[in-house]
Motif scaffolding. Structure first.
Motif, PDB file in Angstrom:
ATOM      1  N   THR A 157       0.817  -1.215   0.000  1.00 33.39           N
ATOM      2  CA  THR A 157       0.000   0.000   0.000  1.00 33.39           C
ATOM      3  C   THR A 157       0.850   1.264   0.000  1.00 33.39           C
ATOM      4  OG1 THR A 157      -0.123   0.163   2.424  1.00 33.39           O
ATOM      5  CG2 THR A 157      -1.767  -1.212   1.307  1.00 33.39           C
ATOM      6  N   ASP A 158       2.132   1.156   0.394  1.00 33.86           N
ATOM      7  CA  ASP A 158       3.017   2.315   0.444  1.00 33.86           C
ATOM      8  C   ASP A 158       2.400   3.433   1.291  1.00 33.86           C
ATOM      9  OD1 ASP A 158       5.456   3.473  -0.138  1.00 33.86           O
ATOM     10  OD2 ASP A 158       4.750   4.452  -1.961  1.00 33.86           O
ATOM     11  N   GLU A 159       1.779   3.029   2.394  1.00 35.57           N
ATOM     12  CA  GLU A 159       1.154   3.966   3.344  1.00 35.57           C
ATOM     13  C   GLU A 159       0.152   4.885   2.639  1.00 35.57           C
ATOM     14  OE1 GLU A 159       4.279   5.943   5.477  1.00 35.57           O
ATOM     15  OE2 GLU A 159       5.252   4.069   6.046  1.00 35.57           O
ATOM     16  N   ASP A 160      -0.648   4.296   1.763  1.00 36.77           N
ATOM     17  CA  ASP A 160      -1.659   5.029   1.006  1.00 36.77           C
ATOM     18  C   ASP A 160      -3.009   4.351   1.249  1.00 36.77           C
ATOM     19  OD1 ASP A 160      -3.483   5.757  -1.100  1.00 36.77           O
ATOM     20  OD2 ASP A 160      -1.783   6.524  -2.255  1.00 36.77           O
ATOM     21  N   VAL A 161      -3.939   5.089   1.850  1.00 33.41           N
ATOM     22  CA  VAL A 161      -5.234   4.523   2.219  1.00 33.41           C
ATOM     23  C   VAL A 161      -6.007   4.038   1.001  1.00 33.41           C
ATOM     24  CG1 VAL A 161      -7.487   5.061   3.213  1.00 33.41           C
ATOM     25  CG2 VAL A 161      -5.421   5.858   4.349  1.00 33.41           C
ATOM     26  N   SER A 162      -5.963   4.777  -0.100  1.00 29.98           N
ATOM     27  CA  SER A 162      -6.720   4.381  -1.286  1.00 29.98           C
ATOM     28  C   SER A 162      -6.170   3.081  -1.878  1.00 29.98           C
ATOM     29  CB  SER A 162      -6.692   5.499  -2.336  1.00 29.98           C
ATOM     30  OG  SER A 162      -5.364   5.770  -2.755  1.00 29.98           O
TER      31      SER A 162
END
Length: 336
Positions: free
Chosen positions: A98-103
């Protein structure tokens, strides 16, 4: 046209049922038949249709794994541990970063839901409770990895990050450090806030006065650690901390890099550094890095076992597995 199981049976001179048995229950087939079918598969380039097999059997042979930072070697080791255990069960791991990405996190969860994986392992970044509940309602088990399930709704496998933060700062205090900076972020990552909470507890309970400041970073990366180190060194020398506790080893390695390149501060005499995770690069750093070790592969193996058990028994009670952290002392924190 794709090669079918019927084509394999014709080439091997056996029945379709024999080919199926070789693929799924080879111990029930004669050695001669196994050899003939295997040779036919190699000659024709047959690849089994796993989607069709899943429809027939009603059981998926894949588990999804969503991590919040695929560039962190800690998560690479956790996934490797899960893969090692999955291989023993004939299960494949489908991996998403996710690379610290919520979407992106939501995208991967929904994608694995659509794929009807057997279970989902996730090191979450955002609030994933509602989506995981939908997975469970459709028969897909989910286990939190590297995150304690505070409400107990889902099983989790983690290390006690509060205890780890306390261990790190207690060690720095024992080596004579009194002006300590915690470097890390963002603070919506639960592991960061837990490690800071442990650090604060150690500072507050120290026998001598200990100052603990917080130096925030935008991410848990080497680059962010290096930038934080540059900001600290830009201060007047008398305002430098005498120890740095980094929220993970990547940040610690960035801090070490900035101090070594700058050349004005000696590690550990002027500034000691300790990280968290004990990734392989820690011991190989220019100044071998002290760290708080997590049993990364054991975390992955344990999480995989639990998610398969819950997939087989949806009525099982969620369990919280918490491993103790371990202090690993190297040259970066030796006493003055």
């Amino acid at each position: 046209m794709p090669v079918s199981i019927r084509d394999v049976a014709q080439r091997a001179g056996v029945s379709v049922g024999t080919v199926s048995n070789v693929l799924n229950r080879p111990d029930e087939v004669s050695a001669d038949s196994v050899e003939r079918v295997t040779q036919a598969i190699d000659e024709l380039g047959y690849v089994r249709n796993d989607a069709a097999r899943k429809l027939r059997a009603g059981v998926s042979t894949t588990v999804g794994f969503v991590v919040l930072d695929g560039q962190n070697p800690f998560y690479t080791d956790v996934v490797r541990g899960a893969e090692d255990e999955a291989t023993r069960h004939g299960i494949a791991i489908l991996y998403g970063n996710t690379d610290e990405d919520v979407s992106r996190e939501r995208l991967y969860i929904d994608l694995f839901h659509e794929q009807q994986v057997r279970g989902l392992l996730i090191a979450p970044y955002g609030d994933v409770t509602a989506r995981l509940q939908r997975l469970r309602a459709s028969g897909i088990a989910a286990v939190l990895v590297d995150r304690f399930s505070g409400d107990g709704r889902f099983s989790s496998v983690s290390v006690d990050s509060i205890a780890g933060g306390r261990l790190a700062v207690e060690h720095l205090i024992e080596t004579g450090r009194r002006r300590i900076a915690f470097v890390g972020g963002p603070f919506d990552i639960r592991q960061v806030t837990d490690r800071l909470a442990g650090a604060r507890a150690a500072a507050e309970n120290a026998g001598a006065p200990v100052g603990l400041e917080v130096v925030a970073t935008d991410a848990m990366t080497v680059d962010e650690g290096a930038r934080a180190g540059a900001r600290l060194l830009a201060r007047p020398r008398h305002e430098w901390p005498d120890a740095l506790f980094a929220a993970n080893d990547l940040v610690a390695l960035g801090l070490l890099q900035s101090l070594v390149v700058d050349g004005r501060a000696d590690v550990p005499d002027d500034i000691a550094i300790i990280g968290f995770d004990d990734i392989p690069f820690a011991a190989a750093a220019a100044v071998p890095l002290s760290s708080i070790r997590q049993p990364s592969r054991m975390i992955g193996r344990t999480a995989l076992r639990i998610v398969l058990e819950e997939a087989d028994d949806p009525a099982s009670i969620p369990r919280q597995t918490v491993f103790p952290p371990e202090l690993i002392v190297r040259a970066s924190t030796t006493p003055r």
